[in-house]
Design a protein around this motif. Sequence first.
Motif, PDB file in Angstrom:
ATOM      1  N   UNK A   1       0.777  -1.202   0.090  1.00 21.12           N
ATOM      2  CA  UNK A   1       0.039  -0.146   0.016  1.00 21.12           C
ATOM      3  C   UNK A   1       0.944   1.250   0.062  1.00 21.12           C
ATOM      4  N   UNK A   2       0.456   2.171  -0.807  1.00 21.23           N
ATOM      5  CA  UNK A   2       1.102   3.615  -0.568  1.00 21.23           C
ATOM      6  C   UNK A   2      -0.054   4.473  -0.063  1.00 21.23           C
ATOM      7  N   UNK A   3       0.259   5.779   0.469  1.00 16.67           N
ATOM      8  CA  UNK A   3      -0.689   6.685   0.766  1.00 16.67           C
ATOM      9  C   UNK A   3      -1.261   7.524  -0.558  1.00 16.67           C
ATOM     10  N   UNK A   4      -2.356   7.751  -0.431  1.00 17.66           N
ATOM     11  CA  UNK A   4      -2.917   8.501  -1.662  1.00 17.66           C
ATOM     12  C   UNK A   4      -2.780   9.783  -1.343  1.00 17.66           C
ATOM     13  N   UNK A   5      -1.735  10.595  -1.950  1.00 20.66           N
ATOM     14  CA  UNK A   5      -1.594  12.060  -1.736  1.00 20.66           C
ATOM     15  C   UNK A   5      -2.242  12.928  -2.725  1.00 20.66           C
ATOM     16  N   UNK A   6      -3.046  12.319  -3.726  1.00 19.32           N
ATOM     17  CA  UNK A   6      -4.143  13.109  -4.353  1.00 19.32           C
ATOM     18  C   UNK A   6      -3.355  13.526  -5.558  1.00 19.32           C
ATOM     19  N   UNK A   7      -2.148  13.083  -5.874  1.00 25.10           N
ATOM     20  CA  UNK A   7      -1.211  13.660  -6.949  1.00 25.10           C
ATOM     21  C   UNK A   7      -1.431  12.554  -8.045  1.00 25.10           C
ATOM     22  N   UNK A   8      -1.754  13.165  -9.368  1.00 21.68           N
ATOM     23  CA  UNK A   8      -1.888  12.067 -10.469  1.00 21.68           C
ATOM     24  C   UNK A   8      -1.524  12.845 -11.702  1.00 21.68           C
ATOM     25  N   UNK A   9      -1.173  11.970 -12.814  1.00 17.92           N
ATOM     26  CA  UNK A   9      -0.919  12.606 -14.120  1.00 17.92           C
ATOM     27  C   UNK A   9      -1.521  11.510 -14.918  1.00 17.92           C
ATOM     28  N   UNK A  10      -2.162  12.303 -16.037  1.00 21.70           N
ATOM     29  CA  UNK A  10      -2.890  11.494 -16.844  1.00 21.70           C
ATOM     30  C   UNK A  10      -3.322  12.383 -18.317  1.00 21.70           C
ATOM     31  N   UNK A  11      -3.604  11.440 -19.389  1.00 23.99           N
ATOM     32  CA  UNK A  11      -4.108  12.030 -20.630  1.00 23.99           C
ATOM     33  C   UNK A  11      -5.339  12.604 -20.292  1.00 23.99           C
ATOM     34  N   UNK A  12      -5.456  13.884 -20.628  1.00 23.60           N
ATOM     35  CA  UNK A  12      -6.743  14.776 -20.428  1.00 23.60           C
ATOM     36  C   UNK A  12      -7.997  14.045 -21.040  1.00 23.60           C
ATOM     37  N   UNK A  13      -7.559  13.436 -22.303  1.00 22.04           N
ATOM     38  CA  UNK A  13      -8.616  12.744 -22.924  1.00 22.04           C
ATOM     39  C   UNK A  13      -9.368  11.540 -21.874  1.00 22.04           C
ATOM     40  N   UNK A  14      -8.248  10.937 -21.368  1.00 26.36           N
ATOM     41  CA  UNK A  14      -8.706   9.537 -20.558  1.00 26.36           C
ATOM     42  C   UNK A  14      -9.544  10.006 -19.213  1.00 26.36           C
TER      43      UNK A  14
END
Lengths: 365, 365
Positions: free
Chosen positions: A194-207
């Motif tokens: 498990x990792x903490x969810x720090x609310x940081x994410x990277x994603x294609x805007x389309x997805x």
Amino acid sequence: MDRFYAVIPAGGVGTRLWPLSRAAAPKFLHDLTNSGSTLLRATYDRLVPLAGERVVVVTGTAHREAVCRQLPEIKVADLVLESEPKDSAAAIGLAAAILYRRDPDIIMGSFAADQVISPDAAFQDAVREAICTAATGKIVTIGIKPTHPSTGFGYIRTGAALDVPGAPSAHAVVEFVEKPSESVAAEYLASGDYNWNAGMFVAPVALMLKHLEKNQPELFAGLTQIAEAWETDQQEEVAARIWPTLPKTAIDYAVAEPAADAGDVAVIPGTFSWDDVGDFAAIGRLNSAKEVDDVTVVGEGARVFTEGASGVVVTDTKRVIALIGIKDVVIVDTPDALLVTTTAHAQQVKSAVDHLKASGDTDVL
Amino acid sequence: MDRFYAVIPAGGVGTRLWPLSRAAAPKFLHDLTNSGSTLLRATYDRLVPLAGERVVVVTGTAHREAVCRQLPEIKVADLVLESEPKDSAAAIGLAAAILYRRDPDIIMGSFAADQVISPDAAFQDAVREAICTAATGKIVTIGIKPTHPSTGFGYIRTGAALDVPGAPSAHAVVEFVEKPSESVAAEYLASGDYNWNAGMFVAPVALMLKHLEKNQPELFAGLTQIAEAWETDQQEEVAARIWPTLPKTAIDYAVAEPAADAGDVAVIPGTFSWDDVGDFAAIGRLNSAKEVDDVTVVGEGARVFTEGASGVVVTDTKRVIALIGIKDVVIVDTPDALLVTTTAHAQQVKSAVDHLKASGDTDVL
């Protein structure tokens, strides 16, 4: 990397940091680490090596001036102003929709304006891996390796390693789990999965938008309408008309969790240290280097005298503050409001603010 | 009663009440009991039924204006100003010498400006008995029946009952004893033979001066010179020349103790409640009626919010003060200095002030 845009949601009052942080001067506009930079400025500076000038800030209209003072280089078109708070799905979704209109191939990364991260290089390495992974068609969260069984964060359950060039630490995400009990948190920590969810994410805007459309069609439709009018004569009129009608929900529910269920989410476990500065006890931890005896002092020009005391003093006044024989105390000194509590009670500050609100003492909130 | 003059020594910064009490605004100029009167004004009002207009105040030149604002009815001739502090023997001795020049048969009563007494009627009854006893040729101290084995006060050992008309409770004094250890204090309390020395006494000025001449001839000579010039053209010149040269000593050593050894001292045990407001813990006790939850609040216009807190808040600002989950705390909030300590450490405030003085932060002292 040229497809990468950083998005900085700069919202949230940071009620647990009252009276320092308040509606007119929220957490991200403070230098909570004695670094010489506000949290917002530090977040921006951390992203420039990755995104160059491609940084979008989403904030409340009330903070436009303060944000522009902090980030004089930002372009007006990259400053997305919310006339009222609509939670993270609307804020991040609008940034995604605007960026999608600019270029449907953009990969966005969302990083809150009020977190403390170090070292920057380790963070940037993780984001680079996340961008490579996102380019394979994933929403990539950057997890934080837990250091203790925290009950204050959500967790990310990590699955199999992914084979992504340029992202050796990329793993699939099995699921996001809510803030656990202490015993469950201890199990998570022991398992290593498990990792903490720090609310940081990277994603294609389309997805991002695909999942948003599926899970929050009304929100998606509204955001699309606003985005279509963006940088046109109609921008203000359309935003003023539609924004207030949008549903309030968190990006976790609107996108991240359903996307994980669909197998579309990956994680890069971050090896940097991370703190969301959730309360004044955190400010004590983050500034422990600057101590007068056993008291951590935050504030320019602070005049603190201690004798047999320990704890944290945060001041934005120049008053003399004398602490005598008081342990684990938290003192927050501002021109019109003073908070005195203990490190153990730091999380209860929010309820004091609710109390003040209920009693009508809103001038200091 | 017409021979009776009240003398109010209004000196002493009240360092243990910093930052509320300080050089520019000493303890006696504050309303520490939420009564609507400063301690000085309350002391004066308590004496008027006994002394009428015959009240002399001895204070520092720096406090002349503040004292006149508090006591607009006082005559200029009855305001004795010290150009520098010279301890109680000089202050009270000068008042005695001045009054002796007016009328050698005057009986003076000395009552510090910074004590809290109630009820006034019981105090006045005790002073009336003291005046009757003083008229028989005694220095009469008004003792306080101890309520606990205090180590913070000196004690008066009571001897045989005296047969004085109008003073049924008058007793001889065997000796004054210094602040005792806790076990000795407990013995004193159990014996019933001891009263607290509250520093209040009533005596013929001639007898006061006789003992002063014997024990402090240099001081006596200087005070006599100043008194001879009092209310003449030379008053200022003589006082300015002689006052700075006078020895500093306490009235206890210069008069009371040697007079007791000579068998010249009597005591009236006071039945009123008495507090010298020695620290902020005392302010908590004296104001316990005005509580927000378990927090005693002193200060006009205070805006105090508490949650699971106890202790004392003294404020002369209008700031919102929020206390969360902190017990037995003492908070003293002034525009330029803030003190946070505990009721148990209230006596240590003095050493913090010494520390500030040593570090050069004298602007807030």
